[in-house]
Design a protein around this motif. Sequence first.
Motif, short mmCIF file in Angstrom:
data_model
loop_
_atom_site.label_atom_id
_atom_site.label_comp_id
_atom_site.label_asym_id
_atom_site.label_seq_id
_atom_site.Cartn_x
_atom_site.Cartn_y
_atom_site.Cartn_z
N ALA A 1 0.83 -1.20 0.00
CA ALA A 1 0.00 0.00 0.00
C ALA A 1 0.87 1.26 0.00
O ALA A 1 0.62 2.20 -0.76
CB ALA A 1 -0.93 -0.01 1.21
N LYS A 2 1.89 1.23 0.84
CA LYS A 2 2.76 2.40 0.97
C LYS A 2 3.41 2.75 -0.38
O LYS A 2 3.48 3.92 -0.76
CB LYS A 2 3.85 2.12 2.02
CG LYS A 2 4.55 3.39 2.47
CD LYS A 2 5.53 3.15 3.58
CE LYS A 2 6.22 4.48 3.92
NZ LYS A 2 7.48 4.29 4.64
N GLN A 3 3.84 1.72 -1.10
CA GLN A 3 4.45 1.93 -2.42
C GLN A 3 3.51 2.66 -3.37
O GLN A 3 3.94 3.28 -4.34
CB GLN A 3 4.82 0.58 -3.07
CG GLN A 3 6.07 -0.05 -2.50
CD GLN A 3 6.31 -1.45 -3.06
OE1 GLN A 3 5.55 -1.94 -3.90
NE2 GLN A 3 7.37 -2.09 -2.60
N ARG A 4 2.22 2.53 -3.12
CA ARG A 4 1.22 3.15 -3.99
C ARG A 4 0.60 4.40 -3.38
O ARG A 4 -0.41 4.90 -3.88
CB ARG A 4 0.13 2.12 -4.31
CG ARG A 4 0.62 1.09 -5.31
CD ARG A 4 -0.18 -0.19 -5.25
NE ARG A 4 0.37 -1.16 -6.19
CZ ARG A 4 1.47 -1.88 -5.95
NH1 ARG A 4 2.10 -1.78 -4.80
NH2 ARG A 4 1.94 -2.71 -6.88
N GLY A 5 1.17 4.83 -2.26
CA GLY A 5 0.64 6.01 -1.58
C GLY A 5 -0.74 5.80 -1.00
O GLY A 5 -1.53 6.74 -0.88
N LYS A 6 -1.05 4.54 -0.66
CA LYS A 6 -2.38 4.23 -0.10
C LYS A 6 -2.27 3.91 1.38
O LYS A 6 -1.19 3.69 1.91
CB LYS A 6 -2.96 3.01 -0.83
CG LYS A 6 -3.25 3.24 -2.29
CD LYS A 6 -3.77 1.96 -2.93
CE LYS A 6 -4.22 2.24 -4.36
NZ LYS A 6 -4.71 1.05 -5.04
#
Length: 240
Positions: free
Chosen positions: A28-33
Amino acid sequence: LCNLMSATNNNLLPQHVSIIMDGNGRWAKQRGKERTEGHIEGVESVRACTEYAAERGIKYLSLFAFSEENWGRPQEEVEALMSLMVKCISAETPTFTKNNIRFVVLGNLERLSEGLRTEIADCMALTAGNTGLTLILFLSYSGKWDIVQAANRVLASNGGEGEITMEQLEAALCTRAAAIPDPDLLIRTSGEMRISNYMLWQSAYTEYYFTDILWPDFRKNEFKAALEDYAKRERRYGKV
Ligand code: IPE
Ligand code: IPE
Ligand code: MG
């Protein structure tokens, strides 16, 4: 009881595959989520892997979904995970019935909400007679908890008399008590190379497979690669 022991033959399909589903937060973090978005996407991987395990004729697929230590995460995340469990179990029950899947949940369930416990009990009761894949969800589980609850069960049945034998303790582990054999193959995603208090006793002779793939990206092809790797291994159990 003998089929509770895993097949010793090499180059066979594992009877029991277990997965430490890790890396949802980083995905999620990699996708800014938000981390929760990773958990939601992770459910799709659960679906894909369950489907593939059934297709390949694997008898037991177990998934580490929530550890005892995970209770220590921020309340918001714990709540999001728990409501995701309730939603998914109720949504998937008809699919389990349709696909002859037996659903089992193992762990320290006393800590779960009553709503979730009811959902679990209903789904387990409804699918108990199914003869295809057994899908096991480890919830609020830790390997140390399992060993201690097993020891306490044996003590209670011995009436506090005599020494605990290895056979007694083993038979009282929550997996064995539910007639689930030890895992043949244990997969952990997300690049972490640790056991994180998972099936400590049961994995004494399990084959490990680590991959950098994050859980929401672990689908059929990644599962297939793990099975191919397993098929090349020689299990010696201390012998020559
Ligand atoms: C696994 O993903 C899911 C659970 C442990 C509930 P994480 O939430 O641990 O994701 P990372 O490890 O922080 O990326
Ligand atoms: C292990 O993942 C537990 C589950 C996958 C349910 P964690 O993310 O909690 O493990 P650590 O903290 O990295 O060891
Ligand atoms: Mg993690």
